[in-house]
Every structure is written in structure tokens, then in C-alpha cells.
Design a protein around this motif. Structure first.
Motif, PDB file in Angstrom:
ATOM      1  N   ASP A   1     -19.435  61.556  40.211  1.00  0.00           N
ATOM      2  CA  ASP A   1     -19.646  61.393  38.439  1.00  0.00           C
ATOM      3  C   ASP A   1     -21.019  61.644  37.602  1.00  0.00           C
ATOM      4  OD1 ASP A   1     -17.077  60.651  38.000  1.00  0.00           O
ATOM      5  OD2 ASP A   1     -17.963  58.717  38.726  1.00  0.00           O
ATOM      6  N   ASP A   2     -22.333  61.661  38.799  1.00  0.00           N
ATOM      7  CA  ASP A   2     -23.779  61.601  38.587  1.00  0.00           C
ATOM      8  C   ASP A   2     -23.735  63.012  38.211  1.00  0.00           C
ATOM      9  OD1 ASP A   2     -24.277  59.241  38.267  1.00  0.00           O
ATOM     10  OD2 ASP A   2     -25.080  58.790  40.681  1.00  0.00           O
TER      11      ASP A   2
ATOM     12  N   PHE B   1     -22.314  64.311  34.980  1.00  0.00           N
ATOM     13  CA  PHE B   1     -22.675  64.447  33.654  1.00  0.00           C
ATOM     14  C   PHE B   1     -23.995  65.551  33.656  1.00  0.00           C
ATOM     15  CE2 PHE B   1     -27.330  62.399  31.860  1.00  0.00           C
ATOM     16  CZ  PHE B   1     -26.844  62.300  30.896  1.00  0.00           C
ATOM     17  N   TRP B   2     -24.497  65.534  34.835  1.00  0.00           N
ATOM     18  CA  TRP B   2     -26.248  66.975  34.674  1.00  0.00           C
ATOM     19  C   TRP B   2     -25.339  68.016  34.667  1.00  0.00           C
ATOM     20  CZ3 TRP B   2     -30.399  65.040  33.590  1.00  0.00           C
ATOM     21  CH2 TRP B   2     -30.733  63.751  33.833  1.00  0.00           C
TER      22      TRP B   2
ATOM     23  N   HIS C   1     -22.194  54.639  30.039  1.00  0.00           N
ATOM     24  CA  HIS C   1     -23.608  55.302  30.564  1.00  0.00           C
ATOM     25  C   HIS C   1     -24.079  54.661  30.928  1.00  0.00           C
ATOM     26  CE1 HIS C   1     -26.220  58.550  31.259  1.00  0.00           C
ATOM     27  NE2 HIS C   1     -26.991  57.833  31.496  1.00  0.00           N
ATOM     28  N   PRO C   2     -24.634  54.681  32.344  1.00  0.00           N
ATOM     29  CA  PRO C   2     -24.422  55.658  33.785  1.00  0.00           C
ATOM     30  C   PRO C   2     -23.082  55.846  34.150  1.00  0.00           C
ATOM     31  CG  PRO C   2     -26.776  53.863  33.967  1.00  0.00           C
ATOM     32  CD  PRO C   2     -26.353  53.935  32.517  1.00  0.00           C
ATOM     33  N   PRO C   3     -22.402  56.925  34.406  1.00  0.00           N
ATOM     34  CA  PRO C   3     -21.694  57.395  35.049  1.00  0.00           C
ATOM     35  C   PRO C   3     -20.772  55.829  35.759  1.00  0.00           C
ATOM     36  CG  PRO C   3     -22.482  59.302  34.351  1.00  0.00           C
ATOM     37  CD  PRO C   3     -23.315  57.796  34.412  1.00  0.00           C
ATOM     38  N   ARG C   4     -19.609  55.482  35.973  1.00  0.00           N
ATOM     39  CA  ARG C   4     -19.415  54.841  37.220  1.00  0.00           C
ATOM     40  C   ARG C   4     -17.418  54.780  37.459  1.00  0.00           C
ATOM     41  NH1 ARG C   4     -23.624  52.256  37.161  1.00  0.00           N
ATOM     42  NH2 ARG C   4     -24.131  50.243  36.633  1.00  0.00           N
TER      43      ARG C   4
END
Lengths: 140, 394
Positions: free
Chosen positions: A13-14, A17-18, A39-42
Motif C-alpha cells: 500500500d505504501d 502511494f508513492w 492515511h497512512p495506508p492501512r
């Protein structure tokens, strides 16, 4: 430790995002069931418990929720920049991001400033050709 | 009443660069706490510590010659768990799992030692995290936000915006605690400061200044917890654990979640607000009954937040409460951190606040609050945390 600090996500998931930022979009994880952003992704929606999610491009508009001006000691990569600002931005969609406000003199920093995201190519990786794209903010 | 009591307290000297290992320091503090209680070290059958503690339970067991270790537990995060150490020990005593539990913290992380790369060794956050970020730090470090001071500054600034709290309020608490420390022979900082001195101390992360910050030093602190019944037969006046609570809450290292799900203050409900009600209800007392408060203070800006959330004053009144002199010994209505706190006595991740609570109830504190009967202790409020109420057994 010196040199740029950069995300090196291993969590899937991180990574998303990037990667979205690299592709020019600020996207936030959104529950596929109840549409709550997180957010942050979970791996799970804390509100409804669903695990399926989508990535939702957001407007990038928001307001400064809090700010600070940072002096030494700090991260070696930021030592040359002191004093510099850091902000918490509340996006209009309700999500909070830690970031920096660009083009803003220290004495004009304030809670409540309207801001918009500026996707900024920050640093190239030490062992990669990929640039790091950071979601910074500027006043509108 | 939990049925548990603090029977002994112990500590090493607090100073920069003691040049001793954390095991060495822990053993000295634990031996001192047992001697204070009048218990042999071999009587220990439970150990509680922080999850970041470097001294392993097995090391203590083999070093101290503990015949049987029946209870081992650790609290999440650092100073958030200071009061929870006593809480955990009380649970072990109350359930009959253990008879004699030691709670301790040992640190060897002053300037000379603070750049180690062990994830739990202390020192600068960036020295530990490296350049490549895989955990939640990837959402803060690339923006130059990496230290607790920088994170807490963002929390403090929001509080200032919402309630009109001023940076000087944090400074006033810094001044109060340094005054307390100036009268404490065990404190590292023996010189009192003025608000002008505070204002002249260098900025770290606005609104936090150097004199708001906890010290960097070595040292260890330990307390021994037994049943109240047993404590009454030991060497010191028993200090009863009246009630204890823990609560989960987002931490300053993850500000997106911190601001989204709870706040350090009353914009939304926070763990401390509901936990505080449980704490007082269980003990059958109110915040007005508390004589002294030990508030774990990595930075002085957490003191008004804790005062508000635990109900010692209204939301947003923490700054004016400090300004009124309420937190100052001897005249304040609620002297806070009478040993000098983390910016005055020492930084042992708040565990050094526990012996001071006990001294106040024994009547042996250097800045003694006359006739203190109930002491409140809470961990750092910007972490998963907890609190205890301690009472004199008389």
C-alpha cells in the motif's frame, strides 16, 4: 547518516502511494465499501472493517492545521536548510498530511492558511534513477 | 484499591556520561529499591519495563540470582508507559501471579553515547532510521520532521491555535520545574531559571525551546511493588496503588493518524479523557482530591495537555492554570513535578517521576507538599499511555 532521506516502501500500500506521486497524482487510500479515506495506508478500514480499497485522486486543496519552524539539531539532509518550516495540512477531503510550505516567509506562517499541493521533484535516489516526488504545499 | 503498594524506591546518580552499562545501572537501582523496602533482591518474582528497554529480563534474573521469575511484561512506547509500569505490576500482584514486582528503566544515552544505530538505543532518530524509510517514518522524515521535539511542536502549535495557549505558558512550567530541581540534590540542573532565561534559550522547533526539553543523561530508576498487606510489614510506609488505567492512542510519530483519529486535546475525544474518568471513579476520588501531580514531560508543552485531559482544569485552561502558579511548589494548588521533572531532575523516560510520587506520600520529598495524601502520576500524553493514583496508607 547523511544524504537524502527517501521512502523505500516494501508494504504494497505504501508503494502505491508513492508510485501515484511519481505519476503526477496525489492519491489517498479509500475504503471500497464505505468510501472513508485513510492515511497512512492501512490493510483495513478502521470505520467499517472492509479490507478492499481503491486509490482516490484528491484535489490537493486544504488548510494549514499546524506548523512549526525547525532549528538544529535535525536530519542531516535538512541541516543546511535550517530554519525551515514543517506543516500539518488538512486536505479538504479530511485527511492529514505532514509536509512543508514552499514560498512562505516564516512570519507569514499561520494556522488556517489555504494551500494547494505542489508535486515537487525533490531528490534522486542514491542508488536509483528515480526521482522522489514529494507532495509539498503552497499558499493559494 | 488495587491491593498493591509501592514498597521500595531506588535510583542511581543521574548525570551525563556515567560511563556505565545499562545493566550495571539497572542492577544498582533495583538493589537500592529492594534495600529501601527491606526485601532481599532474591524476593523479586516479577519484572516490568518499557518495550524499548535494553536490559533483558533474563539478564536481570541471572545477574540478580532471582530463583523464579513468574511475571514479565512491557509497556508500549517510552515515557507514555511510566505510570503503566506500576499499573502492570499492580495487575500481577492483584491476580496473585507474582508477589514482588520490580519496575525499572535504565539509560545510557547521553550525548557521547547517543548516536548509536541500535533501534532502541536512543540517540538521534535519524541516526537510527537510515536513509531508506519503510515504516510510518516515510510520511514524516522526507519533510524534515523526525525528532519528538519537531513532532510535539506541531501538536503544541495546534493547541495554541485552538485555545490561545502561549509558548510562555510552556516556559512558565519550565521555570517552575527548574525551581523545583534547584532544591533537589539529586537533580542534574541545580540552577533555577527565569522566564527571560527560557526566552533566551535557543529555539528547537517553534514553539519549543531548549529549556522546554527533557535532558539527555544516564541513569536508572526502580520501584518495587508488593501487596499492600505485605508492604505494611516492610521497612517503609506503604504507598497504596489506589487505581490504574492504560489507554491506547495515536502517537506523535504518526501525526496524520494523531490528528485524524484523536487529538491531544478536546477537539475530539482522546484516550486520556475517558481513561482519566475511569481512574478517578475506580479510586472513588476526584481530581480535586489530588495533592501532587507527576506528569511525565518529554517537553513542557505536554503538561497543560495532561492537566486538561485528566480534568485538573477545563479544556484549554492548561496554560492559564500554569500561569496562575498552580503547578509551583509550595504555594500552588497542584504542584507538578516537584523533583524538577525531565528538564530539571533527569530524563529516565519518566520513571524517575515514580520515586518522587512515593517520597511525597512518605513525607520525605525535598519539596514536600505538606500532608500529601494522594498523588497522581501519568505517562507522556502524546503516546499510548496510562496513569495511576497513589495514596498514603494512613
Amino acid at each position: 547518516v547523511s544524504g537524502p532521506v527517501r521512502p523505500d516502501p516494501t508494504d504494497r500500500d505504501d508503494v502505491q502511494f508513492w508510485a501515484a506521486l511519481q505519476n503526477g497524482t496525489l492519491s489517498i487510500q479509500q475504503c471500497a465499501s464505505c468510501a472513508t479515506l485513510r492515511h497512512p495506508p492501512r490493510p483495513q478500514c478502521a470505520r467499517c472493517g472492509a479490507t478492499r480499497h481503491e486509490w482516490r485522486p484528491v484535489s490537493g486543496a486544504g488548510e494549514v492545521w499546524s506548523f512549526t519552524v525547525i532549528y538544529p539539531p535535525t536530519l542531516p539532509a535538512f541541516a543546511d536548510r535550517t530554519p525551515y518550516n514543517a506543516v500539518v495540512v488538512r486536505l479538504d477531503e479530511g485527511v492529514f498530511l505532514v509536509s512543508n510550505l514552499v514560498e512562505c516567509p516564516m512570519h507569514e506562517l499561520a494556522v488556517g492558511l489555504r494551500v494547494e499541493v505542489v508535486l515537487t521533484r525533490a531528490v534522486a535516489g542514491a542508488d536509483t534513477d528515480d526521482d522522489l516526488v514529494l507532495p509539498l504545499f503552497r499558499r493559494v | 484499591m488495587t491491593g498493591a503498594a509501592v514498597a521500595g524506591i531506588g535510583q542511581t546518580r543521574y548525570a551525563k556520561n556515567l560511563g556505565r552499562s545499562e545493566v550495571d545501572l539497572a542492577v544498582e537501582a533495583i538493589r537500592a529499591a529492594c534495600a529501601d523496602a527491606g526485601l532481599p533482591v532474591r524476593a523479586i518474582d516479577g519484572v516490568v519495563s518499557y518495550h524499548i528497554e535494553q536490559v533483558a529480563e533474563v539478564t536481570l534474573q541471572t545477574t540478580l540470582g532471582i530463583p523464579e521469575l513468574r511475571f514479565m511484561a512491557r509497556t508500549p512506547s517510552g515515557g507514555g508507559g511510566a505510570a503503566s509500569l506500576i499499573g502492570l505490576a499492580a495487575i500481577a500482584i492483584g491476580s496473585g501471579t507474582a508477589q514482588c514486582v520490580v519496575a525499572f528503566r535504565a539509560r545510557n544515552r547521553s550525548k557521547a553515547a547517543s548516536y548509536g544505530t541500535d533501534p532502541n538505543q536512543g540517540g538521534r532518530p535519524w541516526a537510527k532510521s537510515g536513509n531508506k524509510l519503510r515504516d510510518v517514518r516515510q510520511y514524516q522524515h522526507p519533510f524534515g520532521v523526525a525528532s519528538p521535539a519537531q513532532e510535539m511542536a506541531l501538536i503544541a502549535r495546534r493547541h495554541m491555535h485552538v485555545y490561545g495557549t502561549r509558548a510562555e505558558h510552556f516556559g512558565m512550567q519550565a521555570v517552575a520545574q527548574r525551581k523545583h530541581a534547584s532544591q533537589n540534590p539529586d537533580a542534574i540542573m541545580r540552577e533555577a531559571i527565569t522566564l527571560d532565561d527560557w526566552a533566551a534559550s535557543r529555539p528547537i522547533a517553534d514553539p519549543i525551546r531548549l529549556f522546554d526539553c527533557s535532558l539527555e543523561n544516564d541513569g536508572a530508576t526502580a520501584v518495587v511493588i508488593t501487596s499492600l498487606e505485605r508492604a505494611r510489614d516492610l521497612a517503609q510506609p506503604a504507598v497504596s496503588v489506589l487505581s490504574q488505567v492504560q489507554y491506547g492512542a495515536p502517537i506523535h510519530t504518526e501525526l496524520s493518524t494523531f490528528f485524524a483519529t484523536t487529538a491531544a486535546f478536546g477537539e475530539r475525544d482522546s484516550g486520556a479523557i475517558t481513561a482519566g474518568r475511569r481512574l478517578f471513579d475506580t479510586a472513588g476520588v476526584t481530581s480535586a482530591d489530588v495533592d501532587v501531580a507527576m506528569i511525565v514531560d518529554p517537553f513542557t508543552c505536554v503538561v497543560p495537555l495532561a492537566l486538561e485531559q485528566y480534568g485538573f482544569c477545563a479544556m484549554g485552561e492548561g496554560g492559564p492554570f500554569i500561569e496562575s502558579g498552580a503547578t509551583r511548589w509550595p504555594d500552588g494548588a497542584l504542584p507538578v513535578n516537584t523533583h524538577g521533572g525531565s528538564n530539571g531532575e533527569a530524563f529516565v523516560h519518566g520513571v524517575n517521576h515514580l520515586p518522587e510520587a512515593v517520597r511525597q506520600l512518605r513525607g520525605t520529598a525535598c519539596n514536600q507538599v505538606a500532608g500529601a495524601q494522594i498523588v497522581f502520576v501519568c505517562g507522556a500524553i502524546s503516546d499510548p499511555s496510562g496513569a495511576v493514583l497513589l495514596g498514603a496508607d494512613r
